[in-house]
Design a protein around this motif. Structure first.
Motif: not given
Length: 199
Positions: A73-80, A22-26, A44-45
């Motif tokens: 939404l924070v989408i990251t990796g396990d190492g990060e 939707g209009d979530a910020l990622v 762009p968001l």
């Protein structure tokens, strides 16, 4: 606890998450999560991370506090995330209701040679998130579990923590814009409107 072998494809997982944004910020973490988001939906968001390993969750927290009416939404990796575990405590204290932290966990440092991360040896990131005060935290292994988690990721009051176990299968590298100033202006304009660039 016996570990299960991951079966999920990371890029398909990210595609499913972003299809409902939707209009979530990622805010994707550096490396593979950024490549995944760029490949699936160069929006762009989406504010891509370049460098600054370990800081993605804190940047997402800042964004969630600054924009409390928007899902972040924070989408990251396990190492990060392992490089910035203190962020879990800070998020747990601040308790932003609009923040979901999603870890795409392949149990390896994908950008530096596929060395095993601590999650490969049993470190339980969702348990850490629960102990830090997250309202909801868990691990996803299957497509059915991912489907069940989607309402939590996108709508449940946060902070929400979801670790999604994925395979180490290679996916094509897709690089987004790498110029930090351009990314900042693009994101700011999409969020606040054209006047934001002149204020």
């Amino acid at each position: 606890m016996k570990q299960r072998n991951p079966i999920l494809d990371r890029r398909k997982v990210v595609a499913e998450i972003l299809a409902l944004r939707g209009d979530a910020l990622v805010m994707p973490g550096l490396g593979a999560p950024t490549w995944d988001c760029a490949a699936v939906d160069d929006h762009p968001l989406t504010f891509y991370s370049w460098g600054g390993m370990g800081g993605c969750a804190m940047m997402g927290l800042g964004l969630a506090l600054a924009q409390p009416r928007r899902r972040v939404l924070v989408i990251t990796g396990d190492g990060e995330l392992l490089m910035g575990l203190g962020s879990l405590a800070t998020i747990g204290v601040e308790r932003p209701r609009n923040l979901a932290l999603i870890v795409i966990d392949n149990e390896h440092y994908g950008e530096t040679g596929m060395q095993p991360t601590h999650t490969r040896h049993g470190v339980d990131l969702p348990a850490m998130a629960r102990a830090a005060g997250f309202r909801s935290a868990g691990t996803v292994y299957t497509a059915q579990q991912l489907k069940a988690w989607m309402p939590r990721i996108h709508r449940q009051p946060g902070p929400v923590f979801c670790s999604i176990k994925v395979t180490t299968a290679h996916v094509p590298l897709v690089l987004p814009v790498r110029e930090g100033t351009a990314l900042k202006h693009r994101f700011r304009e999409a969020l606040l409107g054209p006047r934001a660039l002149t204020e």
